[in-house]
Design a protein around this motif. Structure first.
Motif, short mmCIF file in Angstrom:
data_model
loop_
_atom_site.label_atom_id
_atom_site.label_comp_id
_atom_site.label_asym_id
_atom_site.label_seq_id
_atom_site.Cartn_x
_atom_site.Cartn_y
_atom_site.Cartn_z
N THR A 20 0.84 -1.20 0.00
CA THR A 20 0.00 0.00 0.00
C THR A 20 0.87 1.25 0.00
O THR A 20 0.59 2.22 -0.73
N ILE A 21 1.92 1.25 0.77
CA ILE A 21 2.84 2.39 0.82
C ILE A 21 3.50 2.60 -0.54
O ILE A 21 3.54 3.71 -1.07
N LEU A 135 12.65 13.33 -0.89
CA LEU A 135 13.35 12.99 0.36
C LEU A 135 12.37 12.92 1.53
O LEU A 135 12.47 12.01 2.37
N ALA A 136 11.43 13.86 1.57
CA ALA A 136 10.41 13.82 2.62
C ALA A 136 9.56 12.56 2.48
O ALA A 136 9.22 11.92 3.49
N MET A 137 9.23 12.20 1.26
CA MET A 137 8.44 10.98 1.03
C MET A 137 9.22 9.75 1.45
O MET A 137 8.65 8.81 2.01
N LEU A 138 10.52 9.73 1.21
CA LEU A 138 11.36 8.61 1.64
C LEU A 138 11.33 8.48 3.16
O LEU A 138 11.17 7.37 3.70
N GLY A 139 11.47 9.60 3.86
CA GLY A 139 11.38 9.58 5.32
C GLY A 139 10.02 9.08 5.78
O GLY A 139 9.93 8.28 6.72
N VAL A 141 8.02 7.11 4.10
CA VAL A 141 7.94 5.67 3.80
C VAL A 141 8.64 4.86 4.88
O VAL A 141 8.13 3.83 5.33
N LEU A 142 9.81 5.31 5.30
CA LEU A 142 10.53 4.59 6.35
C LEU A 142 9.73 4.58 7.65
O LEU A 142 9.62 3.54 8.31
N LEU A 143 9.14 5.72 7.99
CA LEU A 143 8.32 5.79 9.20
C LEU A 143 7.09 4.88 9.07
O LEU A 143 6.78 4.12 9.99
N THR A 145 6.73 2.28 7.15
CA THR A 145 7.17 0.89 7.13
C THR A 145 7.44 0.40 8.55
O THR A 145 7.05 -0.71 8.91
N PHE A 146 8.09 1.23 9.35
CA PHE A 146 8.34 0.87 10.74
C PHE A 146 7.03 0.68 11.50
O PHE A 146 6.86 -0.31 12.23
N ILE A 147 6.10 1.61 11.32
CA ILE A 147 4.80 1.50 11.98
C ILE A 147 4.07 0.24 11.50
O ILE A 147 3.49 -0.49 12.31
N GLY A 148 4.13 -0.03 10.21
CA GLY A 148 3.52 -1.25 9.67
C GLY A 148 4.13 -2.50 10.25
O GLY A 148 3.43 -3.47 10.56
N PHE A 149 5.45 -2.49 10.43
CA PHE A 149 6.15 -3.62 11.03
C PHE A 149 5.67 -3.86 12.46
O PHE A 149 5.30 -4.98 12.84
#
Length: 172
Positions: A20-21, A135-139, A141-143, A145-149
């Protein structure tokens, strides 16, 4: 070796959230590129119509505004100026990079007077914002992804806990 139910649930929830992300990012990038296309096709086409009526020199003429450069080059005239128009053959509709600047360029042939009109819009600020946006979107996405994990791990545990209690009760 079979995976535990909790692991399978966790992986499924995480995969769905990650897909989804990624899909959201692809859609956002598509929308951003569509904005550039809209500027190129519609705004610069309107400028083309405006400047094609302003030609009073059949050989060569230029106009310059804050973000737009226009050059009319007659059939017998030399290469166009500004320099970022050189090498572009009409008809053209493209994005170019010239000396650390980004331009959307539209080049069309006209019949009266016979020649080519080149129009460019400086989109350097927009491109720099695009890099910052990515770059903001990459940050983000990482956030996400972590929340999804974390949520998929917690969700899988919560879903499997009643089954584990039942299994322990049966074993006793």
């Amino acid at each position: 070796m079979s995976l535990s139910l909790a692991t399978r649930i966790y992986r499924t929830i995480f995969a769905v959230s990650f897909l989804t992300i990624v899909l959201s990012l692809v859609i956002i990038e598509f929308i951003y590129e569509d904005m550039e296309y809209t500027i190129l096709e519609f705004e610069l086409s309107n400028e083309f119509d405006f400047y094609s009526r302003k030609i009073n020199n059949p050989d060569f003429q230029t106009w310059q505004t804050a973000n737009i450069s226009v050059a009319f080059v007659g059939e017998k005239a030399p290469n166009p100026s500004p320099k970022h128009f050189q090498g572009i053959k009409a008809p053209a509709s493209e994005e170019i990079e010239f000396k650390d600047q980004h331009f959307l360029v539209l080049a069309k042939q006209i019949d009266s007077p016979s020649g080519t009109i080149f129009i460019s819009q400086d989109i350097t600020a927009m491109e720099e914002r695009e890099i910052l946006f990515q770059l903001a979107m990459l940050g983000l996405v990482l956030l996400m992804t972590f929340i999804g994990f974390v949520l998929s791990r917690l969700g899988a545990r919560k879903l499997v806990k009643p089954l584990q209690k039942l299994t322990h009760a049966i074993q006793k």
